[in-house]
Write a protein that holds these residues in place. Structure first.
Motif, PDB file in Angstrom:
ATOM      1  N   PHE A  30     -68.550  15.322  31.349  1.00  0.00           N
ATOM      2  CA  PHE A  30     -68.002  16.601  31.823  1.00  0.00           C
ATOM      3  C   PHE A  30     -66.862  16.403  32.828  1.00  0.00           C
ATOM      4  N   GLY A  31     -66.034  15.407  32.575  1.00  0.00           N
ATOM      5  CA  GLY A  31     -64.849  15.172  33.402  1.00  0.00           C
ATOM      6  C   GLY A  31     -65.058  14.231  34.567  1.00  0.00           C
ATOM      7  N   LEU A  32     -66.287  13.878  34.867  1.00  0.00           N
ATOM      8  CA  LEU A  32     -66.572  13.012  36.011  1.00  0.00           C
ATOM      9  C   LEU A  32     -65.934  11.630  35.838  1.00  0.00           C
ATOM     10  N   TYR A  33     -65.968  11.092  34.628  1.00  0.00           N
ATOM     11  CA  TYR A  33     -65.366   9.781  34.359  1.00  0.00           C
ATOM     12  C   TYR A  33     -63.879   9.801  34.690  1.00  0.00           C
ATOM     13  N   PHE A  34     -63.170  10.834  34.264  1.00  0.00           N
ATOM     14  CA  PHE A  34     -61.741  10.954  34.548  1.00  0.00           C
ATOM     15  C   PHE A  34     -61.484  10.983  36.051  1.00  0.00           C
ATOM     16  N   ILE A  35     -62.262  11.757  36.775  1.00  0.00           N
ATOM     17  CA  ILE A  35     -62.073  11.883  38.228  1.00  0.00           C
ATOM     18  C   ILE A  35     -62.292  10.543  38.920  1.00  0.00           C
ATOM     19  N   ILE A  36     -63.327   9.823  38.526  1.00  0.00           N
ATOM     20  CA  ILE A  36     -63.616   8.521  39.142  1.00  0.00           C
ATOM     21  C   ILE A  36     -62.499   7.523  38.866  1.00  0.00           C
ATOM     22  N   VAL A  37     -62.077   7.423  37.600  1.00  0.00           N
ATOM     23  CA  VAL A  37     -61.000   6.483  37.249  1.00  0.00           C
ATOM     24  C   VAL A  37     -59.717   6.865  37.982  1.00  0.00           C
ATOM     25  N   TYR A  38     -59.415   8.156  38.021  1.00  0.00           N
ATOM     26  CA  TYR A  38     -58.203   8.629  38.694  1.00  0.00           C
ATOM     27  C   TYR A  38     -58.220   8.265  40.178  1.00  0.00           C
ATOM     28  N   LEU A  39     -59.334   8.514  40.859  1.00  0.00           N
ATOM     29  CA  LEU A  39     -59.429   8.212  42.290  1.00  0.00           C
ATOM     30  C   LEU A  39     -59.333   6.710  42.565  1.00  0.00           C
ATOM     31  N   ILE A  40     -59.957   5.908  41.729  1.00  0.00           N
ATOM     32  CA  ILE A  40     -59.885   4.453  41.911  1.00  0.00           C
ATOM     33  C   ILE A  40     -58.447   3.976  41.753  1.00  0.00           C
ATOM     34  N   ARG A  41     -57.778   4.433  40.701  1.00  0.00           N
ATOM     35  CA  ARG A  41     -56.399   3.992  40.476  1.00  0.00           C
ATOM     36  C   ARG A  41     -55.441   4.555  41.521  1.00  0.00           C
ATOM     37  N   LEU A  42     -55.661   5.769  41.933  1.00  0.00           N
ATOM     38  CA  LEU A  42     -54.807   6.390  42.956  1.00  0.00           C
ATOM     39  C   LEU A  42     -54.896   5.638  44.280  1.00  0.00           C
ATOM     40  N   ASN A  43     -56.075   5.114  44.576  1.00  0.00           N
ATOM     41  CA  ASN A  43     -56.314   4.460  45.860  1.00  0.00           C
ATOM     42  C   ASN A  43     -56.306   2.937  45.778  1.00  0.00           C
ATOM     43  N   THR A  44     -55.675   2.392  44.755  1.00  0.00           N
ATOM     44  CA  THR A  44     -55.485   0.956  44.634  1.00  0.00           C
ATOM     45  C   THR A  44     -53.990   0.690  44.593  1.00  0.00           C
ATOM     46  N   ARG A  45     -53.514  -0.153  45.501  1.00  0.00           N
ATOM     47  CA  ARG A  45     -52.079  -0.439  45.592  1.00  0.00           C
ATOM     48  C   ARG A  45     -51.885  -1.946  45.646  1.00  0.00           C
ATOM     49  N   TYR A  46     -50.945  -2.417  44.839  1.00  0.00           N
ATOM     50  CA  TYR A  46     -50.592  -3.829  44.786  1.00  0.00           C
ATOM     51  C   TYR A  46     -49.191  -3.997  45.359  1.00  0.00           C
ATOM     52  N   SER A  47     -48.995  -5.009  46.207  1.00  0.00           N
ATOM     53  CA  SER A  47     -47.675  -5.297  46.773  1.00  0.00           C
ATOM     54  C   SER A  47     -47.394  -6.784  46.663  1.00  0.00           C
ATOM     55  N   LEU A  48     -46.171  -7.106  46.246  1.00  0.00           N
ATOM     56  CA  LEU A  48     -45.748  -8.495  46.138  1.00  0.00           C
ATOM     57  C   LEU A  48     -44.608  -8.734  47.110  1.00  0.00           C
ATOM     58  N   THR A  49     -44.799  -9.738  47.973  1.00  0.00           N
ATOM     59  CA  THR A  49     -43.742 -10.145  48.894  1.00  0.00           C
ATOM     60  C   THR A  49     -43.379 -11.591  48.579  1.00  0.00           C
ATOM     61  N   ASN A  50     -42.428 -12.125  49.298  1.00  0.00           N
ATOM     62  CA  ASN A  50     -42.041 -13.516  49.076  1.00  0.00           C
ATOM     63  C   ASN A  50     -43.086 -14.497  49.615  1.00  0.00           C
ATOM     64  N   GLU A  51     -44.112 -14.008  50.326  1.00  0.00           N
ATOM     65  CA  GLU A  51     -45.137 -14.885  50.889  1.00  0.00           C
ATOM     66  C   GLU A  51     -46.540 -14.656  50.334  1.00  0.00           C
ATOM     67  N   ARG A  52     -46.837 -13.415  49.894  1.00  0.00           N
ATOM     68  CA  ARG A  52     -48.215 -13.118  49.505  1.00  0.00           C
ATOM     69  C   ARG A  52     -48.289 -11.933  48.552  1.00  0.00           C
ATOM     70  N   LEU A  53     -49.449 -11.820  47.931  1.00  0.00           N
ATOM     71  CA  LEU A  53     -49.785 -10.682  47.101  1.00  0.00           C
ATOM     72  C   LEU A  53     -50.870  -9.908  47.832  1.00  0.00           C
ATOM     73  N   LEU A  54     -50.634  -8.626  48.079  1.00  0.00           N
ATOM     74  CA  LEU A  54     -51.584  -7.780  48.813  1.00  0.00           C
ATOM     75  C   LEU A  54     -52.233  -6.792  47.867  1.00  0.00           C
ATOM     76  N   ILE A  55     -53.540  -6.592  48.026  1.00  0.00           N
ATOM     77  CA  ILE A  55     -54.279  -5.617  47.238  1.00  0.00           C
ATOM     78  C   ILE A  55     -55.019  -4.708  48.213  1.00  0.00           C
ATOM     79  N   GLU A  56     -54.653  -3.436  48.223  1.00  0.00           N
ATOM     80  CA  GLU A  56     -55.334  -2.430  49.044  1.00  0.00           C
ATOM     81  C   GLU A  56     -56.152  -1.566  48.109  1.00  0.00           C
ATOM     82  N   SER A  57     -57.420  -1.376  48.427  1.00  0.00           N
ATOM     83  CA  SER A  57     -58.266  -0.548  47.568  1.00  0.00           C
ATOM     84  C   SER A  57     -59.297   0.183  48.406  1.00  0.00           C
ATOM     85  N   GLY A  58     -59.878   1.194  47.807  1.00  0.00           N
ATOM     86  CA  GLY A  58     -60.946   1.935  48.449  1.00  0.00           C
ATOM     87  C   GLY A  58     -60.676   3.422  48.474  1.00  0.00           C
TER      88      GLY A  58
END
Length: 136
Positions: A30-58
């Motif tokens: 009943f749409g709960l799966y979509f909401i969960i996947v959407y929130l997880i992806r919305l709140n996960t950010r990947y950043s690449l710099t010349n020194e490191r790869l950062l992963i922010e999630s939650g």
């Protein structure tokens, strides 16, 4: 040398719209799966710099993890059929870091991002004088 950011990206929802199994799970929950996947992806950010790869999630609490680029041993790209239709891919990272192996999910232009990550990790290893041993 100052740390330079090459890209910052969130996981995309494009594959969700064309993958039949996502729609089946969404209808069955009943749409709960979509909401969960959407929130997880919305709140996960990947950043690449010349020194490191950062992963922010939650969603409620934040977790920040990073891998120094010189610790990356290998990268792999995988694209499912529906991901290929919409130009997304998953990048798997194998590292010597305590974090272990990671996967960056549903990234747009994943092939180019993986190649850039590979180039930067090779440059970081060269700059730090890190050598890898190959066991056969």
């Amino acid at each position: 040398m100052a740390e330079k950011t090459f890209w910052t990206e969130k996981a995309s929802m494009k594959d969700f719209y064309v993958t039949p199994t996502h729609w089946i799970f969404t209808l069955c929950t009943f749409g709960l799966y979509f909401i969960i996947v959407y929130l997880i992806r919305l709140n996960t950010r990947y950043s690449l710099t010349n020194e490191r790869l950062l992963i922010e999630s939650g969603i409620l609490s934040k977790h920040i993890d990073e891998i120094e680029l010189f610790r990356i041993k290998d990268t792999k790209l995988s694209q499912g059929l529906f991901q290929r239709f919409v130009g997304l891919g998953d990048i798997s990272i194998i590292s010597t870091d305590d974090t272990g192996d990671l996967t960056l999910n549903c990234l747009p232009n994943a092939k180019e991002k993986r190649e850039q990550l590979r180039t930067l990790s090779n440059d970081a290893r060269t700059q730090k004088g890190v050598r890898t041993l190959v066991h056969e």
